[in-house]
Design a protein around this motif. Structure first.
Motif, PDB file in Angstrom:
ATOM      1  N   ASP A 183      -4.458  -0.161   2.325  1.00  0.00           N
ATOM      2  CA  ASP A 183      -4.955   0.833   1.371  1.00  0.00           C
ATOM      3  C   ASP A 183      -4.583   2.239   1.824  1.00  0.00           C
ATOM      4  O   ASP A 183      -4.209   3.104   1.009  1.00  0.00           O
ATOM      5  CB  ASP A 183      -6.471   0.691   1.253  1.00  0.00           C
ATOM      6  N   LEU A 184      -4.657   2.488   3.120  1.00  0.00           N
ATOM      7  CA  LEU A 184      -4.294   3.804   3.659  1.00  0.00           C
ATOM      8  C   LEU A 184      -2.847   4.143   3.338  1.00  0.00           C
ATOM      9  O   LEU A 184      -2.539   5.252   2.883  1.00  0.00           O
ATOM     10  CB  LEU A 184      -4.509   3.810   5.176  1.00  0.00           C
ATOM     11  N   THR A 185      -1.945   3.191   3.554  1.00  0.00           N
ATOM     12  CA  THR A 185      -0.523   3.477   3.372  1.00  0.00           C
ATOM     13  C   THR A 185      -0.118   3.528   1.906  1.00  0.00           C
ATOM     14  O   THR A 185       0.817   4.243   1.545  1.00  0.00           O
ATOM     15  CB  THR A 185       0.327   2.415   4.096  1.00  0.00           C
ATOM     16  N   ARG A 186      -0.827   2.798   1.044  1.00  0.00           N
ATOM     17  CA  ARG A 186      -0.417   2.728  -0.362  1.00  0.00           C
ATOM     18  C   ARG A 186      -1.054   3.801  -1.230  1.00  0.00           C
ATOM     19  O   ARG A 186      -0.419   4.311  -2.162  1.00  0.00           O
ATOM     20  CB  ARG A 186      -0.769   1.358  -0.936  1.00  0.00           C
ATOM     21  N   ASN A 187      -2.301   4.135  -0.943  1.00  0.00           N
ATOM     22  CA  ASN A 187      -3.072   4.912  -1.916  1.00  0.00           C
ATOM     23  C   ASN A 187      -3.592   6.254  -1.420  1.00  0.00           C
ATOM     24  O   ASN A 187      -4.336   6.924  -2.141  1.00  0.00           O
ATOM     25  CB  ASN A 187      -4.273   4.073  -2.389  1.00  0.00           C
TER      26      ASN A 187
END
Length: 299
Positions: A183-187
């Motif tokens: 989630d950190l890397t995508r959003n």
């Protein structure tokens, strides 16, 4: 002393490739630097540099003289260090470098106290988040966060500094808190420290199966860590920081920890110094003093 001054100036001109740069490094005028090199050339009876309006290059004689000049200066420095060790009155000037956040919060506040204890030692502190070359920049001590590359220098580890991911409440209200590394890397917008010479643009996070080196992206980046903190405070994204750099903001609620179940790996805090056979007492005393202050601040 004049002859030694001439040799010191020659060495810095040779290493920096510029008369004006060497003059700034030694806090003298370019005219004085040029005169010192000229006096040394007259004494030796050779040309040490080929000078044009655009280029300054060492001659063959200059290249031959440089290693011996370095040995002369090293021998003098070591002899003075031995005398200082015996008399317990260290003196002279220390050129010290540190990253911005570390220097502003843990080094600079303790320099006046060190000078009070050792009034004959002057400290010249340079702060920058870029990579530092001790030899090229004429530094005695360089503090660092991370893993230094130069194996020819001595290193002293001082502490492992805990790090965390954090963001402003305003950012979390808008984007939500990350619920995992994916989630950190995508959003999410991640604010990253990048500067010429750095070889790691990833965040090392403790995942379920060990350390994960996570590639992150964001709307902007900087080579100044304090600018990243300012952007995070303004609600522009998530930062990875040593806890000591943002402790006040965390205590005041201006920044909030995120993804605490996947914390960043602690970063090594230490220092590099150049003395190999006999460390200058004033450098050792400065390092000892800063190490004591750093341990106190971190605990």
């Amino acid at each position: 002393m004049a002859y030694l001054d001439n040799i010191r100036t020659f060495v810095r001109v040779y290493e920096l490739g510029s008369m004006s740069a060497a003059a700034r490094d030694q806090r003298i005028s370019a005219a004085v630097a040029s005169a010192r090199v000229s006096h040394l050339e007259d004494h030796l009876g050779v040309r040490l540099f080929q000078r044009t309006t655009r280029v300054l290059q060492p001659t063959e004689q200059g290249r031959m003289f440089y290693p011996g000049a370095c040995r002369i200066l090293e021998a003098v420095d070591e002899a003075e260090a031995e005398v200082s060790e015996i008399t317990q009155h260290p003196r002279g000037t220390l050129f010290v470098a540190a990253p911005l956040g570390l220097g502003r919060r843990l080094i600079a506040p303790n320099v006046p106290g060190f000078h009070t204890a050792y009034p004959e030692v002057n400290v010249r502190l340079r702060l920058s988040d870029r990579a530092i070359d001790l030899t090229h920049e004429g530094l005695d001590v360089a503090f660092f966060l991370g893993r230094p590359k130069d194996s020819t220098l001595r290193m002293r580890k001082i502490a492992d500094c805990p790090r965390l991911l954090c963001a402003a409440p305003s950012y979390l209200e808008q984007a939500g808190a990350p619920v995992g590394i994916e989630d950190l890397t995508r959003n999410h917008a991640c604010l990253n420290l990048r500067y010429p010479g750095v070889d790691e643009f990833q965040w090392p996070l403790q995942g379920r199966d060990g350390i994960e080196r996570v590639s992150v992206t964001g709307p902007f980046e900087s080579d100044d860590g304090d600018i990243l903190t300012d952007w995070a405070l303004a609600g522009h994204g998530i930062i990875l920081k040593p806890r000591f750099e943002v402790a006040d903001h965390l205590a005041a609620g201006r920044l909030v920890p995120v993804l605490e179940d996947c914390p960043p790996v602690p970063v090594q805090l230490g220092c590099l110094y150049t003395h190999r056979r006999h460390q200058d007492p004033k450098a050792r005393l400065f390092i000892d003093s800063m190490a004591t202050a750093i341990h106190k601040a971190l605990h």
